[in-house]
Design a protein around this motif. Structure first.
Motif, PDB file in Angstrom:
ATOM      1  N   GLY A 168       0.814  -1.218   0.000  1.00  0.00           N
ATOM      2  CA  GLY A 168       0.000   0.000   0.000  1.00  0.00           C
ATOM      3  C   GLY A 168       0.840   1.259   0.000  1.00  0.00           C
ATOM      4  N   ALA A 169       0.252   2.327  -0.480  1.00  0.00           N
ATOM      5  CA  ALA A 169       0.969   3.586  -0.657  1.00  0.00           C
ATOM      6  C   ALA A 169       1.460   4.169   0.659  1.00  0.00           C
ATOM      7  CB  ALA A 169       0.062   4.593  -1.369  1.00  0.00           C
ATOM      8  N   ASP A 170       0.767   3.868   1.764  1.00  0.00           N
ATOM      9  CA  ASP A 170       1.126   4.462   3.057  1.00  0.00           C
ATOM     10  C   ASP A 170       1.986   3.531   3.921  1.00  0.00           C
ATOM     11  OD1 ASP A 170      -0.391   6.668   2.345  1.00  0.00           O
ATOM     12  OD2 ASP A 170      -2.175   5.976   3.426  1.00  0.00           O
ATOM     13  N   ARG A 171       2.547   2.479   3.353  1.00  0.00           N
ATOM     14  CA  ARG A 171       3.207   1.451   4.159  1.00  0.00           C
ATOM     15  C   ARG A 171       4.346   1.995   5.014  1.00  0.00           C
ATOM     16  NH1 ARG A 171       4.377   1.137  -1.126  1.00  0.00           N
ATOM     17  NH2 ARG A 171       6.561   1.011  -1.822  1.00  0.00           N
ATOM     18  N   THR A 172       5.164   2.877   4.448  1.00  0.00           N
ATOM     19  CA  THR A 172       6.301   3.403   5.209  1.00  0.00           C
ATOM     20  C   THR A 172       5.830   4.372   6.289  1.00  0.00           C
ATOM     21  OG1 THR A 172       7.833   3.109   3.357  1.00  0.00           O
ATOM     22  CG2 THR A 172       8.451   4.697   5.059  1.00  0.00           C
ATOM     23  N   ALA A 173       4.956   5.291   5.937  1.00  0.00           N
ATOM     24  CA  ALA A 173       4.448   6.257   6.920  1.00  0.00           C
ATOM     25  C   ALA A 173       3.675   5.555   8.028  1.00  0.00           C
ATOM     26  CB  ALA A 173       3.564   7.290   6.223  1.00  0.00           C
ATOM     27  N   PHE A 174       2.948   4.503   7.692  1.00  0.00           N
ATOM     28  CA  PHE A 174       2.187   3.744   8.673  1.00  0.00           C
ATOM     29  C   PHE A 174       3.103   3.160   9.744  1.00  0.00           C
ATOM     30  CE2 PHE A 174       0.679  -0.625   9.697  1.00  0.00           C
ATOM     31  CZ  PHE A 174      -0.393  -0.278  10.507  1.00  0.00           C
ATOM     32  N   LEU A 175       4.170   2.484   9.320  1.00  0.00           N
ATOM     33  CA  LEU A 175       5.102   1.898  10.286  1.00  0.00           C
ATOM     34  C   LEU A 175       5.900   2.974  11.020  1.00  0.00           C
ATOM     35  CD1 LEU A 175       6.687  -1.277   8.643  1.00  0.00           C
ATOM     36  CD2 LEU A 175       4.992  -1.154  10.476  1.00  0.00           C
ATOM     37  N   GLN A 176       6.217   4.051  10.325  1.00  0.00           N
ATOM     38  CA  GLN A 176       7.066   5.085  10.901  1.00  0.00           C
ATOM     39  C   GLN A 176       6.501   5.631  12.208  1.00  0.00           C
ATOM     40  OE1 GLN A 176       9.999   5.789  10.120  1.00  0.00           O
ATOM     41  NE2 GLN A 176      10.529   7.914  10.529  1.00  0.00           N
ATOM     42  N   GLY A 177       5.187   5.734  12.305  1.00  0.00           N
ATOM     43  CA  GLY A 177       4.587   6.288  13.510  1.00  0.00           C
ATOM     44  C   GLY A 177       4.392   5.284  14.631  1.00  0.00           C
ATOM     45  N   LEU A 178       4.772   4.029  14.401  1.00  0.00           N
ATOM     46  CA  LEU A 178       4.511   2.988  15.382  1.00  0.00           C
ATOM     47  C   LEU A 178       5.762   2.340  15.955  1.00  0.00           C
ATOM     48  CD1 LEU A 178       1.551   1.140  13.582  1.00  0.00           C
ATOM     49  CD2 LEU A 178       1.401   2.647  15.575  1.00  0.00           C
ATOM     50  N   VAL A 179       6.792   2.132  15.132  1.00  0.00           N
ATOM     51  CA  VAL A 179       7.923   1.298  15.545  1.00  0.00           C
ATOM     52  C   VAL A 179       9.117   2.154  15.977  1.00  0.00           C
ATOM     53  CG1 VAL A 179       7.111  -0.504  13.996  1.00  0.00           C
ATOM     54  CG2 VAL A 179       8.933   1.032  13.225  1.00  0.00           C
ATOM     55  N   THR A 180      10.082   1.511  16.624  1.00  0.00           N
ATOM     56  CA  THR A 180      11.158   2.235  17.300  1.00  0.00           C
ATOM     57  C   THR A 180      12.229   2.775  16.373  1.00  0.00           C
ATOM     58  OG1 THR A 180      12.372   0.155  17.666  1.00  0.00           O
ATOM     59  CG2 THR A 180      10.853   0.876  19.399  1.00  0.00           C
ATOM     60  N   ASN A 181      12.361   2.232  15.191  1.00  0.00           N
ATOM     61  CA  ASN A 181      13.427   2.683  14.294  1.00  0.00           C
ATOM     62  C   ASN A 181      12.870   3.538  13.164  1.00  0.00           C
ATOM     63  OD1 ASN A 181      16.053   2.979  13.387  1.00  0.00           O
ATOM     64  ND2 ASN A 181      16.493   0.786  13.400  1.00  0.00           N
ATOM     65  N   ASP A 182      13.773   4.216  12.470  1.00  0.00           N
ATOM     66  CA  ASP A 182      13.422   5.037  11.317  1.00  0.00           C
ATOM     67  C   ASP A 182      13.228   4.116  10.119  1.00  0.00           C
ATOM     68  OD1 ASP A 182      13.136   6.908   9.344  1.00  0.00           O
ATOM     69  OD2 ASP A 182      15.049   7.918   9.699  1.00  0.00           O
ATOM     70  N   VAL A 183      12.019   4.084   9.578  1.00  0.00           N
ATOM     71  CA  VAL A 183      11.699   3.189   8.470  1.00  0.00           C
ATOM     72  C   VAL A 183      11.998   3.825   7.114  1.00  0.00           C
ATOM     73  CG1 VAL A 183       9.861   1.753   7.471  1.00  0.00           C
ATOM     74  CG2 VAL A 183       9.888   2.186   9.920  1.00  0.00           C
ATOM     75  N   THR A 184      12.170   5.130   7.076  1.00  0.00           N
ATOM     76  CA  THR A 184      12.292   5.823   5.784  1.00  0.00           C
ATOM     77  C   THR A 184      13.490   5.382   4.945  1.00  0.00           C
ATOM     78  OG1 THR A 184      13.417   7.715   6.829  1.00  0.00           O
ATOM     79  CG2 THR A 184      11.026   7.844   6.591  1.00  0.00           C
ATOM     80  N   PRO A 185      14.621   4.931   5.540  1.00  0.00           N
ATOM     81  CA  PRO A 185      15.719   4.485   4.668  1.00  0.00           C
ATOM     82  C   PRO A 185      15.505   3.123   4.022  1.00  0.00           C
ATOM     83  CG  PRO A 185      16.533   5.175   6.842  1.00  0.00           C
ATOM     84  CD  PRO A 185      15.059   5.003   6.935  1.00  0.00           C
ATOM     85  N   VAL A 186      14.483   2.373   4.459  1.00  0.00           N
ATOM     86  CA  VAL A 186      14.312   1.006   3.959  1.00  0.00           C
ATOM     87  C   VAL A 186      13.997   1.017   2.464  1.00  0.00           C
ATOM     88  CG1 VAL A 186      12.938  -1.104   4.133  1.00  0.00           C
ATOM     89  CG2 VAL A 186      13.581   0.149   6.211  1.00  0.00           C
ATOM     90  N   GLY A 187      14.772   0.240   1.721  1.00  0.00           N
ATOM     91  CA  GLY A 187      14.602   0.156   0.279  1.00  0.00           C
ATOM     92  C   GLY A 187      15.474  -0.944  -0.278  1.00  0.00           C
ATOM     93  N   PRO A 188      15.737  -0.935  -1.574  1.00  0.00           N
ATOM     94  CA  PRO A 188      16.520  -2.009  -2.188  1.00  0.00           C
ATOM     95  C   PRO A 188      17.932  -2.149  -1.617  1.00  0.00           C
ATOM     96  CG  PRO A 188      15.385  -0.722  -3.854  1.00  0.00           C
ATOM     97  CD  PRO A 188      15.206   0.012  -2.563  1.00  0.00           C
TER      98      PRO A 188
END
Length: 298
Positions: A18-38
């Motif tokens: 889904g389009a909001d997958r990164t923002a969704f996790l970003q507000g919940l989990v302890t680490n920064d999810v924004t760098p996750v990629g290939p």
């Protein structure tokens, strides 16, 4: 020596689309999810609002999905808890364990065989899946998420050889790295007592997440009084949860172990006293000798 691989049967995959997958996790989990990629994976955790441990997991990206490498037996609970916060977010959560497996890759030459640097979380494509340097500790090697049934062909083409599961378990124990709810009690454990700061599970620069306030307070007020430590076991291996005693005073509890290695959550004050006074730490009749891995700040 060839690098080795072990398929981790106790691990499952929770896929988030889904389009909001990164923002969704970003507000919940302890680490920064924004760098996750290939080219990047991270290690993270989900906490209670009071800052206590619920789940830990690795987050990798494959195509337009985020894949959470998590405990298979507790995947449904993680999925349920995340769905509580879905609201209007454009995300879909699916158990991907039937499609993907998780493999631990370790031994001499493991990162070279994968073309990965010794940088926590560095990732690259592998077959129709992804491999990444262990985000907790590169000394543990790497992990791979691969389509189920392709593991042997893909990895053996890279020079890997299958190993017994206890080989990786012993490596983990020697480095003092916890393994989810086996070592961290659900709704009770505090991340900093279990080394998850040094093991790169926490971002101190991202925005709010669930349990952030207590986690930050524990760090900045220096409230860590216990630590999960690797221990040498001199005698029969104690069961997880067995009390560790210093004389007639409780010094901590055992966690997982194998052979003459284990983990124990120990009070720092009692460990220092045992060392200073030459007194034994005992779990029943078994002597427990704490160590300190290079990565740990205690």
């Amino acid at each position: 020596m060839n690098p080795s691989y072990v398929t981790l049967a106790p691990r499952g995959i929770l896929a988030i689309d889904g389009a909001d997958r990164t923002a969704f996790l970003q507000g919940l989990v302890t680490n920064d999810v924004t760098p996750v990629g290939p080219s990047r994976a991270v290690y993270s955790a989900l906490l209670t609002p009071q800052g206590k441990f619920l789940h830990d997991f690795f987050i990798a990206a494959l195509g337009d999905r985020l894949l959470l490498d998590c405990e298979a037996e507790r995947l449904a609970d993680l999925q349920r808890r995340l769905k509580l916060y879905k609201l209007r977010s454009k995300v879909a959560l699916e158990d991907g364990s039937a499609r993907f497996s998780v493999t631990a890759l370790f031994g001499d030459g493991v990162l070279e065989a994968l073309g990965l640097p010794a940088e926590p979380g560095a990732a690259a494509a592998l077959g129709d899946g992804i491999a990444f340097t262990d985000p907790r500790l590169p000394a543990l090697g790497a992990r791979a998420i691969l389509p189920r049934g392709t593991e042997a062909a893909v990895l053996e083409a890279k020079g890997f050889r299958p190993a017994a599961p206890d080989a990786y378990e012993r490596l983990r124990l020697e480095f003092g790295v916890p393994d989810g709810s086996r070592d961290m009690l659900v709704d009770k454990a505090i991340l900093l007592e279990n080394g998850l700061d040094e093991l790169n599970a926490i971002s101190w620069r991202k925005g709010c997440y669930m349990g952030q306030e207590l986690t930050a307070r524990t760090r900045y007020r220096g409230l860590v009084r216990k630590r999960l430590m690797p221990v040498a076991v001199e005698g029969p291996l104690p069961e997880p949860g067995a009390l560790v005693m210093l004389g007639d005073k409780e010094a901590g509890e055992m966690r997982t172990g194998a052979g003459d290695r284990a983990l124990a959550l120990l009070r720092l004050e009692e460990v220092e006293r045992a060392r200073a006074e030459g007194l034994p730490l005992l779990a029943g009749e078994t002597r427990i000798v704490p160590g300190r891995p290079d990565w740990a700040a205690y």
